[in-house]
Design a protein around this motif. Structure first.
Motif, mmCIF file in Angstrom:
data_model
loop_
_atom_site.group_PDB
_atom_site.id
_atom_site.type_symbol
_atom_site.label_atom_id
_atom_site.label_comp_id
_atom_site.label_asym_id
_atom_site.label_seq_id
_atom_site.Cartn_x
_atom_site.Cartn_y
_atom_site.Cartn_z
ATOM 1 N N ASP A 27 74.070 -12.460 81.011
ATOM 2 C CA ASP A 27 75.504 -12.191 81.142
ATOM 3 C C ASP A 27 75.661 -10.891 81.928
ATOM 4 O O ASP A 27 74.703 -10.135 82.100
ATOM 5 C CB ASP A 27 76.154 -12.040 79.758
ATOM 6 N N THR A 40 79.327 -3.919 76.534
ATOM 7 C CA THR A 40 80.066 -5.172 76.362
ATOM 8 C C THR A 40 79.764 -6.062 77.554
ATOM 9 O O THR A 40 79.741 -5.594 78.697
ATOM 10 C CB THR A 40 81.585 -4.881 76.322
ATOM 11 N N GLU A 43 81.357 -12.193 78.580
ATOM 12 C CA GLU A 43 81.891 -13.166 77.609
ATOM 13 C C GLU A 43 82.295 -12.521 76.285
ATOM 14 O O GLU A 43 82.674 -13.206 75.336
ATOM 15 C CB GLU A 43 80.915 -14.333 77.410
ATOM 16 N N ARG A 45 80.671 -10.339 74.021
ATOM 17 C CA ARG A 45 79.764 -9.817 72.981
ATOM 18 C C ARG A 45 79.522 -8.327 73.194
ATOM 19 O O ARG A 45 79.503 -7.845 74.327
ATOM 20 C CB ARG A 45 78.421 -10.550 73.021
ATOM 21 N N PHE A 47 76.946 -5.060 72.248
ATOM 22 C CA PHE A 47 75.597 -4.692 71.800
ATOM 23 C C PHE A 47 75.563 -3.180 71.604
ATOM 24 O O PHE A 47 75.976 -2.432 72.485
ATOM 25 C CB PHE A 47 74.548 -5.072 72.857
#
Ligand SMILES: Cc1cc2nc3c(=O)[nH]c(=O)nc-3n(C[C@H](O)[C@H](O)[C@H](O)COP(=O)(O)OP(=O)(O)OC[C@H]3O[C@@H](n4cnc5c(N)ncnc54)[C@H](O)[C@@H]3O)c2cc1C
Lengths: 400, 44
Positions: A27, A40, A43, A45, A47
Motif C-alpha cells: 500500500d 497511515t 486504504e 490502516r 501502523f
C-alpha cells in the motif's frame, strides 16, 4: 527490458521477507505522524512505530519539453514501466526509437533493444553534452564508446538539444536544436531522477539540495527516523560536498548501515564515489570518482594517464582489449578517479580496485608498485598491468 | 532497538529490502513491517 529474464525473477519476493519473519504490506504510505509515531496507508490502516526507516527512492524527471504528454513518450524507473515500453513497441510495431539523454539507462536500453528485437530498429540517442555517458566518461574515453556503438548501428547526436516532441495525439518525431527532425514511434526520456521526499517534507525533516539530510549513521533530523538510498542526499567522499549519489550500491549499503545503527553499531557511511557500470552489446564501461572534467569543475588540477591493456595474455585465444584512464590530484598525488572501457566484461570490475585505492588515499608513487593477481587466462601480463603502468605514466608527467 | 519494539520501513527496493533483512537478522525480536506501494520491488 531485453526479455532475458521474467518480471517475477527480478523482483524481491515477498516470500523471502515473510519467511524471515518480516510483515509485508502492499500500500502507499500517505501520512506520517511523528508526534504519535504512526504511519497511515492509502486504504486507511494505521501502523505505529518506535523507529521508522524511509527508503522511498526517486522518480524519473520529465523535463518541461513541448510534446511530453503525447502517447509514446516514456520514462523508465521500475518493472511496470519496462513492461509498458515493451508492449508499446510490440503493439505499435515501433521501429523509430529516440532516446533523450545518453546516460547509462538510455545506453543500456538502446543497445538491448537493438540486440534483442527481431526487426531492425532505427535507434537515435540525443545528448546535450558532447559525448555519451557524460557523467561517467571524459570525451577521450567516450569517443571509443561512441565509435563502437555507431558501428553497431546506433545514431548518436551529441551537443544537441531535443527542443520539441511532435505528433498528433501520439509521437511521430523529435525536433532538435540544430533544426534536424528525427522520426520517432517512441521517445524514451532519461535525463535524471528526483528524490521522493513528499513524506519527509510532510514530517518536517531537514532537507538538503538533493534529498533528505542524514548524518553518517543514516539518522535524519528526527531521532526516531532514519533514511537511506535515492531519497537521501549523499556526501561525496572526495570533496565532502553534498551530491545526489543515486545508485544501487549506496542504497543497499545505507539500508544495511541503518539496520546496524538500530542494532547498536557505530559504523559511519564514508560517502560516495558514484561507482557504476554500463554494458552495451559486448562493451562494458565502468567508472568511479571524478572524471578529468569533473575534477577541474571541483577545482582540482589533475594529472591523467590512459593505458591500453588486454583481458588475457597476448597469445591466448579470445583475448580482448580494454582501456583504463586514471585521474590523480596533482597537489596531493592521490588517485581521485578512474574509467574503464572494455571489450570483455571481467576487466571492467577492476574499477573496484580503483575505488578501493581512492578510499585508501593511495598516491601515484604507491600505485607504481601495485601488483595484480596474474594468470594467462584471466589477466594481462604483469608488465601490461594497466593501473601500475598508468601510475608510472603519471609519475613521468609530473617530472616533465 | 529493544525486543518487542516496532520498526516500520517505507519502500522495499534497493535500500528498504536490505534494511529489513539485516535488521531482522541483527534484532530477531524486533517487530518489522515493510510497506511498499508497488506490486513488485525491482531488484536492480
Ligand atoms: C532502469 C534503471 C537501471 C538502473 N541500473 C542501475 C545499475 O545498473 N547500477 C546501479 O548502481 N544503479 C542502477 N539504477 C539505480 C538504482 O536502481 C537505484 O539507485 C536504487 O534502486 C535505489 O534504491 P532505493 O531503495 O533508494 O529506491 P527505489 O529502488 O526506487 O525504491 C523505492 C521504493 O519505495 C517505494 N515507495 C516510495 N514512496 C512510497 C510510499 N509513500 N509508500 C510506499 N512505498 C513507497 C517505491 O514504490 C519503490 O518501490 C538503475 C535505475 C533504473 C531506473
Amino acid at each position: 527490458m531485453a526479455g532475458l529474464a521474467t518480471g517475477q525473477s527480478i523482483v524481491v519476493a515477498d516470500k523471502m521477507l515473510e519467511s524471515a519473519g518480516i510483515k509485508v504490506v502492499q500500500d502507499e504510505v500517505t501520512k506520517v505522524d511523528p508526534v504519535n509515531k504512526t504511519v497511515t496507508v492509502a486504504e486507511g490502516r494505521v501502523f505505529s512505530y518506535d523507529k521508522l526507516f524511509l527508503a522511498t527512492g526517486a522518480s524519473a524527471i520529465m523535463p518541461p519539453i513541448e510534446g511530453k504528454d503525447l502517447a509514446g513518450v516514456m520514462t523508465l524507473r521500475g518493472l511496470p514501466d519496462a513492461e509498458k515500453i515493451k508492449s508499446y513497441i510490440a503493439e505499435r510495431n515501433a521501429v523509430n526509437i529516440v532516446f533523450i539523454g545518453a546516460g547509462f539507462i538510455s545506453m543500456e536500453v538502446a543497445s538491448l533493444l537493438v540486440e534483442n528485437m527481431e526487426r531492425k530498429l532505427n535507434v537515435s540517442i540525443v545528448e546535450f553534452m558532447n559525448r555519451p555517458l557524460p557523467l561517467m566518461l571524459d570525451k577521450d574515453m567516450a569517443d571509443v564508446v561512441q565509435a563502437y556503438l555507431e558501428e553497431k548501428g546506433l545514431k548518436i547526436f551529441t551537443g544537441e538539444k531535443a527542443e520539441k516532441i511532435v505528433g498528433n495525439g501520439k509521437v511521430d518525431g523529435v525536433l532538435l536544436g540544430s533544426g534536424k527532425k528525427l522520426d520517432a514511434d517512441l521517445v524514451f526520456i532519461n535525463v535524471g531522477a528526483r528524490a521522493n521526499v513528499e513524506l519527509a517534507e510532510q514530517i518536517g525533516l531537514e532537507m538538503g539540495r538533493f534529498g533528505i539530510k542524514v548524518n553518517k549513521y543514516q539518522e535524519t533530523s528526527n531521532p526516531d527516523i532514519l533514511a537511506g538510498g535515492d531519497c537521501v542526499e549523499k556526501i561525496n567522499f572526495i570533496t565532502k560536498k553534498p551530491t545526489p549519489g543515486r545508485l544501487r550500491g549506496p542504497a543497499v549499503m545505507q539500508g544495511r548501515l541503518a539496520a546496524k545503527r538500530l542494532a547498536g553499531y557505530d559504523i559511519e557511511f564514508p560517502g560516495v564515489l558514484d561507482a557504476g557500470g554500463c554494458k552495451m552489446f559486448d562493451m562494458t564501461v565502468s567508472a568511479t570518482g571524478f572524471s578529468e572534467e569533473r575534477a577541474a569543475e571541483e577545482g582540482f588540477q589533475s594529472v591523467c594517464a590512459t593505458v591500453d591493456s588486454r583481458s588475457k595474455h597476448v597469445m591466448i585465444p579470445g583475448m580482448k582489449p580494454w582501456k583504463i584512464k586514471l585521474i590523480f590530484d596533482k597537489k596531493t598525488r592521490k588517485l581521485i578517479g578512474g574509467q574503464i572501457v572494455s571489450h570483455a566484461v571481467a576487466p571492467a570490475k577492476e574499477i573496484d580496485a580503483v575505488t578501493a585505492f581512492i578510499l585508501a588515499g593511495k598516491t601515484i608513487e604507491e600505485l607504481t608498485t601495485f601488483t595484480c593477481a596474474c594468470n594467462p587466462d584471466i589477466s594481462s601480463e604483469p608488465s601490461a598491468e594497466p593501473i601500475t603502468v598508468a601510475a608510472e605514466q603519471a609519475l613521468q608527467k609530473l617530472k616533465l | 532497538m529493544k525486543n518487542g519494539e516496532k520498526l516500520v520501513i517505507v519502500g522495499c527496493s534497493g535500500s528498504g529490502g536490505p534494511a529489513a533483512m539485516l535488521a531482522k537478522k541483527l534484532m530477531p525480536e524486533v517487530d518489522i513491517t515493510v510497506i511498499r506501494k508497488e506490486e513488485f520491488f525491482i531488484v536492480r
